[in-house]
Each structure stands twice: as structure tokens, then as C-alpha cells.
Design a protein around this motif. Structure first.
Motif, PDB file in Angstrom:
ATOM      1  N   VAL A  65       0.588  -1.114  -0.087  1.00  0.00           N
ATOM      2  CA  VAL A  65       0.312  -0.157  -0.167  1.00  0.00           C
ATOM      3  C   VAL A  65       0.592   0.872   0.275  1.00  0.00           C
ATOM      4  CG1 VAL A  65      -1.816   0.973   1.222  1.00  0.00           C
ATOM      5  CG2 VAL A  65      -1.929  -1.085   0.873  1.00  0.00           C
ATOM      6  N   LEU A  66       1.907   0.880   1.270  1.00  0.00           N
ATOM      7  CA  LEU A  66       2.698   2.297   0.592  1.00  0.00           C
ATOM      8  C   LEU A  66       3.541   2.806  -0.514  1.00  0.00           C
ATOM      9  CD1 LEU A  66       4.778   1.957   4.277  1.00  0.00           C
ATOM     10  CD2 LEU A  66       3.307   3.508   3.663  1.00  0.00           C
ATOM     11  N   SER A  67       3.480   1.717  -1.252  1.00  0.00           N
ATOM     12  CA  SER A  67       4.457   1.803  -2.773  1.00  0.00           C
ATOM     13  C   SER A  67       3.402   1.901  -3.465  1.00  0.00           C
ATOM     14  CB  SER A  67       5.506   0.053  -3.188  1.00  0.00           C
ATOM     15  OG  SER A  67       6.309  -0.143  -2.080  1.00  0.00           O
ATOM     16  N   PRO A  89       6.636  -0.575  -9.377  1.00  0.00           N
ATOM     17  CA  PRO A  89       5.606  -1.075 -10.616  1.00  0.00           C
ATOM     18  C   PRO A  89       6.706  -2.638  -9.384  1.00  0.00           C
ATOM     19  CG  PRO A  89       5.794   1.046 -11.323  1.00  0.00           C
ATOM     20  CD  PRO A  89       6.567   0.878 -10.553  1.00  0.00           C
ATOM     21  N   ALA A  90       6.910  -2.545 -10.224  1.00  0.00           N
ATOM     22  CA  ALA A  90       8.715  -4.369  -9.834  1.00  0.00           C
ATOM     23  C   ALA A  90       8.140  -4.656  -8.499  1.00  0.00           C
ATOM     24  CB  ALA A  90      10.305  -3.678 -10.413  1.00  0.00           C
ATOM     25  N   LEU A  91       7.947  -4.001  -7.851  1.00  0.00           N
ATOM     26  CA  LEU A  91       7.984  -4.577  -5.600  1.00  0.00           C
ATOM     27  C   LEU A  91       6.799  -4.739  -5.922  1.00  0.00           C
ATOM     28  CD1 LEU A  91       9.047  -4.552  -3.462  1.00  0.00           C
ATOM     29  CD2 LEU A  91       8.422  -2.184  -2.507  1.00  0.00           C
ATOM     30  N   THR A 118       1.020   0.187 -13.171  1.00  0.00           N
ATOM     31  CA  THR A 118       1.510   0.537 -14.085  1.00  0.00           C
ATOM     32  C   THR A 118       1.199   0.847 -15.043  1.00  0.00           C
ATOM     33  OG1 THR A 118       0.509  -1.687 -15.232  1.00  0.00           O
ATOM     34  CG2 THR A 118       2.387  -1.587 -13.474  1.00  0.00           C
ATOM     35  N   ALA A 119      -0.016   1.183 -15.874  1.00  0.00           N
ATOM     36  CA  ALA A 119      -0.405   1.727 -16.210  1.00  0.00           C
ATOM     37  C   ALA A 119      -0.688   3.892 -16.730  1.00  0.00           C
ATOM     38  CB  ALA A 119      -1.898   1.769 -16.900  1.00  0.00           C
ATOM     39  N   THR A 130       3.204  -4.254 -19.967  1.00  0.00           N
ATOM     40  CA  THR A 130       3.250  -4.389 -18.642  1.00  0.00           C
ATOM     41  C   THR A 130       1.488  -5.246 -18.171  1.00  0.00           C
ATOM     42  OG1 THR A 130       3.086  -2.250 -18.132  1.00  0.00           O
ATOM     43  CG2 THR A 130       5.061  -2.781 -18.359  1.00  0.00           C
ATOM     44  N   ILE A 131       0.796  -4.118 -18.922  1.00  0.00           N
ATOM     45  CA  ILE A 131      -0.185  -4.912 -18.352  1.00  0.00           C
ATOM     46  C   ILE A 131      -0.980  -6.421 -18.707  1.00  0.00           C
ATOM     47  CG2 ILE A 131      -2.631  -4.059 -18.703  1.00  0.00           C
ATOM     48  CD1 ILE A 131      -2.315  -1.422 -18.913  1.00  0.00           C
TER      49      ILE A 131
END
Length: 413
Positions: A65-67, A89-91, A118-119, A130-131
């Protein structure tokens, strides 16, 4: 995700908050979507869940949530850095995969948030890949739970794919809105600049003519004072009249209502030229009324006459000036009204560079559908100014001058 209720107005899109109320509105609009995490939170709070699972799930969900919040708010309010743009997004994808794989299928909802993130932060050329990647990982992890096969495809897979591409469209809308807002501001700025240029051009044309006449009459009055006080007083009275008229002209130009007429400008130009010691020969057609001329077109010709007379007085050193008004047919089969001002002075400068007055006059004539031509007078001596305006109807009133080309006019002696 970028909209919030404006203070008493429409929702603002693609703009950072300007006050605390807008910041709170944006935060609530983003935070409300976190209610979809009720499933994983509810599973962690159920009785009988091992402590290790609760700790792992709680820490993982908190970090996720923090990311997500840092990524979204940084994107909305500040410039995104490259490590954060790709690292967050990777995390999130790694946490969504690990939590869903080690806990239960309710954690698959994290993939939807990852797809949205990512969008939002990635360019279209990257988010379009990525989506689907996030959706494929979701389906692969969801296949681990046989009890939801078929169901998870519609409950998680399609929302992850569809919501991601919907957010791509929303981001495109935000960027378009931002560009339109910038374009509107640029149009307003250009309009203000154009109005300032118009005002500067009008003031130059108005005051240049009037101040030249005032200067000439002042010099003449100064020479008359010792021996001819009565004549000097007459010149001073003329100066007062010209200055009052100049003040009226400036006020009318500022309000945008001034439309000079040829007959009026002819009288003023003739008086100014004679005061400067320039003999004037004026075509009687200049005092005629042309029904085919709109007010703006006649005004453009009147400005041309005023500017030409002012230039003769200031720069030419001429002794004779001829004013002509003719009708001409040109190659485009259109009929033009041509104002020609010829003098026998010094002629055009070698640089052939228009000053402020001629540049502004050229713009006026262009807007009225006409054009300006300048160059040497016939037979190579003096200066010629020709202003052409298209005619749409036959002349009314007094007969116009015969159709003769300005080039065929003999140089005034």
C-alpha cells in the motif's frame, strides 16, 4: 484518479492541488479504492490464522500500500524519478506474486492495483506490455488454487486487464486536458500581445502624424514671433486644435472605435504637408464615396494616407507630393482601389527596411485583403507608396479617377 471536486466548480483534471481542500479531495479519491483490499485484510483478521501468516501478510500489505500511494501521489504532485517509476511497480508485482502464492487467492486483488499503477506511471509504449504481463502472472498464480478455476479469470483477470487499459485512457485524457489548458493560455497570451501591437500601431499612426504637425507649427510660430506675432498666435491656435484632436484620436483608438475616413485624412494630410512647405496635388477621387469599401477597408486606406504623408514630412525632404486614387484590374480578375502617394524627395533608403509605421500599415492592409507596395517613384526620383484594397461594388457619388497605372504617372515636377 486525477480528478477531484473543485471548489464550487467542475472537477479539475491533471492539476496539482492548489489548497488544502483540493489536496484532501484528491487523497480521498485515491484512498477510496483501497476498500477493495477488504478481502485480504478480512482473511488476516479471521480467527485461527497463524501469527506468522498475519505478520507476513500485514508487513507485505503495508509495504504494498505504501508503494502504491507513494507512486500515485508522486505522479500527481511531483516529477517522477526513473528509479521510482520502474522500481515501485516491480516491487508491487513481486509482493502481489509472493503474497498470493504463499497465502490464499483473496490476495490476487493486488494484481489489479499493480496493473493500475503501471498504467498510471509508465509510458504507453511500455504499459501496453506490462499490463498484459501483470495479467498473465495473475492467471499463473491463480491456477494454483483449483477451487476458483474459471471464477478467478472473471473476478481478477479481466478486471486487471480492463482496468489497466482504462487507466491508460484516463492518463491520455489527463495529458490532453493539460495540453489544451496550456494551449488556451497561449492563445490568451497571443491575443493580449496582438492587442498590444494593435494599440501600439494605432498610437504610432495617430501621434506620429499629429506630433509632426505640432513640431512644424511650433517651429514656424517661433520664427514668426519677433516680427509677426499675429501670425504666430494663429499657428499656436492651430497647435492647440491639433493637440486636442490628437487626444480625441488616442481615446478613440484605445477604445477601438476609431475608423478614419479618406476625406477626413485627406484634409489633415493636405494641411500638414502645406505647413511643411510641400506642394500638394490631390486627386479629386479621394473626396468621393466608394460603396464597395467596408469601414475597415476604408480605414486601412485612410491610415495609409496618413502614414505616407507623415513619412513625406519627416524623411523625404520633398518639395512636391501627389496623391492619387485609381481603380485597377489585376491578374486575379479582381478590381482594386489603389491609393498612390508620390514625392520628389530623397527616395527609398538603400536598406529597403520598413520602419514601425510601414510595418504596421502592411499588417493593416493584409488583414483587409489588400497589400502595400513601396519603392522608387517613376523616373527614379523620390518615393512611391501604393496601398491596394479589393473593391466589391461600383463606386458611388462622384466619378472616380480614370483607371491608370501608378507607373504611368509622370513624375511631378
Amino acid at each position: 484518479m486525477e480528478s477531484e471536486p473543485g471548489a464550487g466548480g467542475p472537477m479539475r483534471i491533471g492539476q496539482a492541488p492548489r489548497n488544502r481542500r483540493q489536496a484532501v479531495g484528491k487523497t480521498l479519491w485515491v484512498g477510496i479504492w483501497l476498500l477493495y483490499l477488504a478481502g485480504p485484510v478480512g482473511r488476516l483478521l479471521q480467527p485461527g490464522v497463524p501469527t506468522a501468516e498475519r505478520i507476513w501478510g500485514g508487513l507485505g500489505l503495508t509495504l504494498f500500500v505504501l508503494s502504491y500511494l507513494v507512486l500515485v501521489f508522486r505522479h500527481m504532485w511531483r516529477k517522477m524519478t526513473v528509479p521510482l517509476q520502474y522500481g515501485a511497480p516491480a516491487l508491487m508485482l513481486a509482493l502481489a506474486t509472493a503474497l498470493s502464492w504463499t497465502l490464499d487467492f483473496s490476495w490476487l486483488v493486488l494484481f489489479i492495483f499493480t496493473s493500475v499503477a503501471t498504467a498510471v506511471v509508465l509510458p504507453w509504449r511500455q504499459s501496453r506490455w506490462t499490463i498484459p504481463l501483470v495479467t498473465v502472472v495473475l492467471l499463473a498464480v491463480g491456477a494454483r488454487y483449483p477451487e476458483i478455476r474459471g471464477y478467478y479469470l472473471f473476478a481478477y483477470g479481466l478486471p486487471a486487464l480492463g482496468t489497466g487499459f482504462i487507466m491508460v485512457g484516463v492518463q491520455h485524457l489527463i495529458h490532453t486536458t493539460t495540453e489544451l489548458r496550456a494551449a488556451r493560455e497561449e492563445v490568451a497570451r497571443l491575443a493580449a500581445n496582438d492587442e498590444r501591437l494593435r494599440l501600439a500601431r494605432d498610437l504610432h499612426d495617430l501621434l506620429g502624424h499629429s506630433l509632426s504637425l505640432i513640431t512644424l507649427k511650433s517651429e514656424l510660430a517661433g520664427r514668426m514671433l519677433p516680427d509677426r506675432p499675429t501670425d504666430a498666435a494663429r499657428q499656436i491656435a492651430d497647435i492647440e486644435q491639433v493637440s486636442r484632436q490628437a487626444l480625441v484620436d488616442v481615446r478613440e483608438a484605445v477604445t477601438g472605435y476609431r475608423r478614419p475616413r479618406l476625406a477626413v485624412e485627406l484634409a489633415g494630410s493636405r494641411a500638414a504637408l502645406r505647413t511643411a512647405g510641400v506642394k500638394v496635388t490631390a486627386d479629386p477621387a479621394l473626396e468621393s464615396e466608394y460603396g464597395g469599401l467596408a469601414p475597415d477597408e476604408e480605414g486601412a486606406l485612410a491610415w495609409a494616407l496618413r502614414e505616407a504623408a507623415t513619412n513625406v514630412i519627416r524623411h523625404s525632404g520633398a518639395r512636391h507630393c501627389e496623391l492619387l486614387l485609381t481603380e485597377e484590374w489585376e491578374a486575379d480578375e479582381r478590381r482594386y482601389l489603389c491609393l498612390t502617394v508620390l514625392d520628389d524627395g530623397a527616395g527609398p533608403p538603400r536598406t529597403q527596411h520598413d520602419g514601425n509605421g510601414l510595418s504596421g500599415l502592411r499588417e493593416r492592409l493584409t488583414r483587409a485583403g489588400g497589400r502595400l507596395e513601396t519603392g522608387p517613384a517613376p523616373r527614379g526620383r523620390g518615393f512611391a507608396l501604393r496601398a491596394r484594397i479589393p473593391l466589391t461594388a461600383a463606386p458611388l457619388g462622384a466619378a472616380a479617377a480614370p483607371e491608370t497605372s501608378p507607373e504611368s504617372v509622370n513624375d511631378p515636377a
